[in-house]
Design a protein around this motif. Structure first.
Motif, PDB file in Angstrom:
ATOM      1  N   ASP A 299      -5.337  -6.082   8.824  1.00 22.30           N
ATOM      2  CA  ASP A 299      -5.692  -5.476  10.099  1.00 22.30           C
ATOM      3  C   ASP A 299      -4.682  -5.880  11.164  1.00 22.30           C
ATOM      4  OD1 ASP A 299      -7.288  -4.214  12.137  1.00 22.30           O
ATOM      5  OD2 ASP A 299      -7.945  -6.219  12.706  1.00 22.30           O
ATOM      6  N   THR A 300      -4.102  -4.902  11.833  1.00 21.19           N
ATOM      7  CA  THR A 300      -3.083  -5.187  12.854  1.00 21.19           C
ATOM      8  C   THR A 300      -3.663  -5.951  14.041  1.00 21.19           C
ATOM      9  OG1 THR A 300      -3.511  -2.978  13.750  1.00 21.19           O
ATOM     10  CG2 THR A 300      -1.583  -3.223  12.322  1.00 21.19           C
TER      11      THR A 300
ATOM     12  N   ASN B  44       3.941  -4.309  12.790  1.00 24.03           N
ATOM     13  CA  ASN B  44       2.926  -3.293  12.521  1.00 24.03           C
ATOM     14  C   ASN B  44       3.084  -2.728  11.109  1.00 24.03           C
ATOM     15  OD1 ASN B  44       0.878  -1.203  13.558  1.00 24.03           O
ATOM     16  ND2 ASN B  44       2.553   0.073  12.838  1.00 24.03           N
ATOM     17  N   ARG B  45       4.319  -2.418  10.729  1.00 20.72           N
ATOM     18  CA  ARG B  45       4.572  -1.863   9.392  1.00 20.72           C
ATOM     19  C   ARG B  45       4.216  -2.874   8.304  1.00 20.72           C
ATOM     20  NH1 ARG B  45       8.897  -2.929   6.547  1.00 20.72           N
ATOM     21  NH2 ARG B  45      10.215  -3.310   8.370  1.00 20.72           N
TER      22      ARG B  45
ATOM     23  N   THR C  60       0.821  -1.216   0.000  1.00 18.97           N
ATOM     24  CA  THR C  60       0.000   0.000   0.000  1.00 18.97           C
ATOM     25  C   THR C  60       0.854   1.266   0.000  1.00 18.97           C
ATOM     26  OG1 THR C  60      -0.165   0.062   2.422  1.00 18.97           O
ATOM     27  CG2 THR C  60      -1.852  -1.189   1.245  1.00 18.97           C
ATOM     28  N   PHE C  61       2.037   1.206   0.623  1.00 14.87           N
ATOM     29  CA  PHE C  61       2.888   2.403   0.685  1.00 14.87           C
ATOM     30  C   PHE C  61       3.341   2.791  -0.717  1.00 14.87           C
ATOM     31  CE2 PHE C  61       4.624   1.194   5.206  1.00 14.87           C
ATOM     32  CZ  PHE C  61       3.326   1.236   5.692  1.00 14.87           C
ATOM     33  N   GLU C  62       3.871   1.818  -1.455  1.00 19.37           N
ATOM     34  CA  GLU C  62       4.362   2.080  -2.814  1.00 19.37           C
ATOM     35  C   GLU C  62       3.209   2.434  -3.748  1.00 19.37           C
ATOM     36  OE1 GLU C  62       7.123   0.093  -6.344  1.00 19.37           O
ATOM     37  OE2 GLU C  62       6.736  -1.056  -4.512  1.00 19.37           O
ATOM     38  N   THR C  63       2.068   1.765  -3.574  1.00 21.22           N
ATOM     39  CA  THR C  63       0.899   2.045  -4.414  1.00 21.22           C
ATOM     40  C   THR C  63       0.483   3.509  -4.304  1.00 21.22           C
ATOM     41  OG1 THR C  63       0.081  -0.228  -4.271  1.00 21.22           O
ATOM     42  CG2 THR C  63      -1.534   1.483  -4.806  1.00 21.22           C
ATOM     43  N   GLU C  64       0.381   3.998  -3.066  1.00 20.19           N
ATOM     44  CA  GLU C  64      -0.036   5.398  -2.884  1.00 20.19           C
ATOM     45  C   GLU C  64       0.997   6.362  -3.466  1.00 20.19           C
ATOM     46  OE1 GLU C  64      -1.758   8.449   0.510  1.00 20.19           O
ATOM     47  OE2 GLU C  64      -2.062   6.304   0.691  1.00 20.19           O
ATOM     48  N   LYS C  65       2.281   6.076  -3.254  1.00 19.64           N
ATOM     49  CA  LYS C  65       3.330   6.948  -3.806  1.00 19.64           C
ATOM     50  C   LYS C  65       3.259   6.999  -5.325  1.00 19.64           C
ATOM     51  CE  LYS C  65       6.646   6.415  -0.022  1.00 19.64           C
ATOM     52  NZ  LYS C  65       7.736   5.559   0.503  1.00 19.64           N
ATOM     53  N   GLU C  66       3.074   5.827  -5.956  1.00 21.22           N
ATOM     54  CA  GLU C  66       3.010   5.768  -7.426  1.00 21.22           C
ATOM     55  C   GLU C  66       1.813   6.555  -7.951  1.00 21.22           C
ATOM     56  OE1 GLU C  66       5.045   4.333  -9.796  1.00 21.22           O
ATOM     57  OE2 GLU C  66       6.469   4.096  -8.153  1.00 21.22           O
ATOM     58  N   LEU C  67       0.675   6.399  -7.289  1.00 20.00           N
ATOM     59  CA  LEU C  67      -0.535   7.088  -7.755  1.00 20.00           C
ATOM     60  C   LEU C  67      -0.426   8.593  -7.570  1.00 20.00           C
ATOM     61  CD1 LEU C  67      -3.167   4.505  -6.528  1.00 20.00           C
ATOM     62  CD2 LEU C  67      -2.686   5.117  -8.901  1.00 20.00           C
TER      63      LEU C  67
ATOM     64  N   ALA D 181      12.918  -2.068  13.931  1.00 22.25           N
ATOM     65  CA  ALA D 181      14.160  -2.839  14.032  1.00 22.25           C
ATOM     66  C   ALA D 181      14.873  -2.979  12.701  1.00 22.25           C
ATOM     67  CB  ALA D 181      13.869  -4.221  14.611  1.00 22.25           C
ATOM     68  N   GLU D 182      14.181  -2.652  11.601  1.00 22.16           N
ATOM     69  CA  GLU D 182      14.800  -2.710  10.278  1.00 22.16           C
ATOM     70  C   GLU D 182      15.086  -1.319   9.725  1.00 22.16           C
ATOM     71  OE1 GLU D 182      12.093  -5.176   8.073  1.00 22.16           O
ATOM     72  OE2 GLU D 182      12.710  -7.008   9.122  1.00 22.16           O
ATOM     73  N   GLY D 183      14.985  -0.310  10.611  1.00 18.43           N
ATOM     74  CA  GLY D 183      15.324   1.062  10.230  1.00 18.43           C
ATOM     75  C   GLY D 183      14.294   1.762   9.377  1.00 18.43           C
ATOM     76  N   GLN D 184      13.073   1.229   9.354  1.00 20.16           N
ATOM     77  CA  GLN D 184      12.013   1.853   8.563  1.00 20.16           C
ATOM     78  C   GLN D 184      10.950   2.470   9.467  1.00 20.16           C
ATOM     79  OE1 GLN D 184      10.788  -0.045   4.870  1.00 20.16           O
ATOM     80  NE2 GLN D 184      12.111  -1.793   5.344  1.00 20.16           N
ATOM     81  N   GLU D 185      10.223   3.426   8.916  1.00 22.22           N
ATOM     82  CA  GLU D 185       9.204   4.130   9.708  1.00 22.22           C
ATOM     83  C   GLU D 185       7.980   3.248   9.924  1.00 22.22           C
ATOM     84  OE1 GLU D 185       8.172   7.963   8.227  1.00 22.22           O
ATOM     85  OE2 GLU D 185      10.228   8.754   8.385  1.00 22.22           O
TER      86      GLU D 185
END
Length: 621
Positions: free
Chosen positions: A338-339, A329-330, A141-148, A298-302
């Protein structure tokens, strides 16, 4: 009409037809918007269908508060028949899509049918396009929104699904803005079943308002009251994450699949730990008390955290490192799961392995972050036997294993972040929630802890005593009228009222300034009761009348087991006393002893049209 457009945009993905339907002013006034409008549409149009078939409809519904500068009014309801529960399903999320849908001239969007290949919708005012999404299918979903947003510009609202929705994971959700989620009962799977990857909206119209000056004045006053509230500074620091410490202190923190209410590693995952990690804060449109606390995982991502996510993916899994919880969570947000349900599903798998019911090496044990992460991804992609099994949700897993004694769900929806061995009021709120075990409609546990009868002298630590006082049923109804009714219809966030103490009196005043309609509190409560009764009628109809009060019971674990540790060790709910509380709830609502609205109640709520339909499947009192 003022405040409402009176227009519903309809898109049929099978035929490609796009049309605008006008709906009566009477419906707008009776159901107000959001959940009310969605429930009305689903009752009339989605009857006895398979939730993952083209005949199901996805409803995106706004309310009068949306698209306007109202306190935390940037919400949007996503609803459909649920593939997870088989009943009514919905959820709300904060998103710019709420603002743009209303400014495009619509109160709701209804998506019908199914596309042959992956598509996305682009809505710009009166122009609606169904465009290919084959290049986006499979993306998070993160990449999808950025692309759109690269294609359509940043000034749009985007709703999308991830691989979980594409692969029809039963608890897939709709995501916006890298962490805002809606539709716990599988709304993302409904969207995926239609081959609809995303919805992009841009609106430029002025929403018709009855009294612009009064709206501006009231909104400014409300925003100022929020900023000046005594609790505001601490809210800004921790948001909902403060609840970890509070729930743990009160033996209510979900721990190891809800087998206990106290987690020995609560401190490393609580709000104070989060404060030390926080790098940013996110909020919804028109919100001046943002709740999205962003940390580096823990993987350095938001990763954007709140209480429910951390409780279910942390203590409930026996994981005591916040940066590891943040990874799970990410992944859930990016995959479009759903988390809360993911945490419930992983916890169930962990306990099933502990009990010897699942022998798969892929299954994690409590505290095993690496295997939990691997299984989460396998669920989203349904790419292993266990991943495919867990993608069906806790209820179906328990049925297949032949043991529901530790299955934490109500009506098929996994329990959110409050463990209720000693809290019958909150257990009742879960039992009677309109979508299954969800807290948002009646967060009665805070009131329950604060007002519980006590014995002896006041001390520094007041000992909580389990109480089944009928007032708890009244309080659940009262909160459902506000939280699951008023706020879900407007559609607005409840947190300014709940957390900061913003006066409820603002809401009918703002509604009048927007629509020109004067609603008394009796009117608003009646509208809320109308929506609750209609949703309950929907459940009964979709279950073909096979309905009993057991549908409103919380999980067996809370009756059959006791807390394992702490001051309330060994204590649990009493089934007979809960049953009496449930009967009192039905009495207040005007429902019969099965939990079905009576004829007289339906008539009083102006739901006469429901009666003939219900009488086809069951006898009404």
């Amino acid at each position: 009409m003022k405040g409402w457009w009176g227009r519903i945009l309809r898109v049929n993905l099978t035929t490609g037809e796009v049309k605008v339907q006008e709906y009566p002013e009477e419906i707008a006034k009776k159901f107000i918007g959001g959940r009310g409008l969605a429930a009305w549409i689903l009752w009339n149009e989605v009857k006895g269908v398979d939730p993952l078939s083209p005949e199901n409809k996805l409803v995106i519904a706004a309310g009068p508060f949306n698209g306007l500068p109202t306190p935390s009014g940037g919400k949007l309801v996503v609803a459909a028949k649920s593939p997870l529960t088989g009943g009514y399903g919905d959820g709300n999320l904060g998103t710019m899509a709420s603002v743009h849908l209303r400014r495009a001239g619509y109160d709701a969007l209804v998506i019908e049918g199914k596309a042959k290949k992956p598509v996305y919708l682009y809505i710009e005012d009166d122009n609606v396009s169904i465009l290919s999404a084959e290049g986006l299918w499979g993306k998070g979903t993160f990449e999808t929104e950025k692309e759109l947003k690269k294609i359509h510009g940043k000034n749009v609202g985007v709703l999308s699904i991830g691989p979980a929705g594409e692969n029809l994971v039963k608890f897939a959700v709709v995501i916006s803005q890298e962490g805002r989620a809606a539709g716990r009962p599988g709304m993302g799977a409904v969207m995926g079943s239609k081959k609809l990857k995303a919805i992009v909206v841009r609106g430029t119209k002025d929403i018709p308002v009855a009294d612009k000056d009064e709206l501006k004045k009231l909104s400014q006053e409300a925003y100022t009251d929020i900023l000046n509230a005594p609790g505001y500074p601490f809210w800004k620091r921790q948001g909902t994450m403060a609840t970890i410490e509070w729930a743990n202190e009160n033996s209510a923190l979900p721990t190891r699949n809800f087998s206990d209410g106290i987690f020995e590693l609560a401190r490393p995952i609580d709000g104070y730990t989060m404060e030390g990690m926080k790098i940013n804060q996110r909020g919804c449109p028109y919100c001046n008390m943002p709740c999205g606390n962003v940390v580096l995982d823990a993987e350095g991502q938001e990763s954007e955290l709140d209480y429910e996510n951390v409780a279910l993916l942390g203590s409930n899994l026996g994981i005591g490192k916040l940066n590891e919880v943040a990874v799970l969570n990410r992944i859930a947000d990016d995959m479009g799961m759903d988390t809360i349900s993911l945490g419930g599903v992983l916890g169930f798998v962990m306990e099933a392995k502990e009990r010897g019911l699942i022998k798969d090496d892929e299954a994690p044990e409590f505290g095993d972050f690496k295997k939990a992460k691997e299984l989460a991804l396998n669920i989203a992609y349904r790419r292993t036997e266990l991943g495919n099994f867990a993608a069906e949700g806790v209820k179906r897993m328990a049925e297949k294993l032949g043991d529901d004694s530790f299955a934490m769900h109500v009506k098929g929806l996994e329990v959110s972040g409050y463990n209720c061995y000693i809290y019958p009021g909150m257990a009742l709120a879960y039992g009677t929630s309109s979508i299954g075990a969800h807290h948002k409609e009646a967060w009665v546990i805070a009131w329950e802890i604060g007002t519980a009868p006590i014995e002896g002298e006041q001390a520094e630590k007041v000992e909580y005593k389990i109480s089944y006082d009928p007032i708890k049923a009244q309080k659940v109804v009262e909160l459902q009228r506000l939280r699951g009714g008023l706020f879900e219809m407007l559609t607005a966030c409840r947190l300014p009222w709940v957390e900061i103490g913003l006066s409820l009196e603002y809401y009918p005043k703002l509604l009048k300034a927007i629509t020109g309609v004067t609603y008394t509190w009796d009117d608003l409560y009646k509208a809320a009761d109308r929506v609750y009764a209609l949703i309950r009628a929907y459940w009964v109809r979709e279950f073909n009348g096979n309905w009993s009060r057991e549908m409103d019971y919380p999980p067996k674990r809370w009756f059959n087991e006791g807390l394992k540790s702490g001051p309330y060790k060994g204590q649990h709910l009493d089934r007979d006393k809960y049953d009496a509380l449930l009967s009192e709830y039905y009495r207040i609502r005007g429902w019969d002893e099965r939990g079905i609205p009576k004829k007289e109640t339906l008539k009083q709520l102006e739901l006469d049209f429901v009666i003939p339909e219900l009488e086809k499947v069951t006898k009404l009192e």
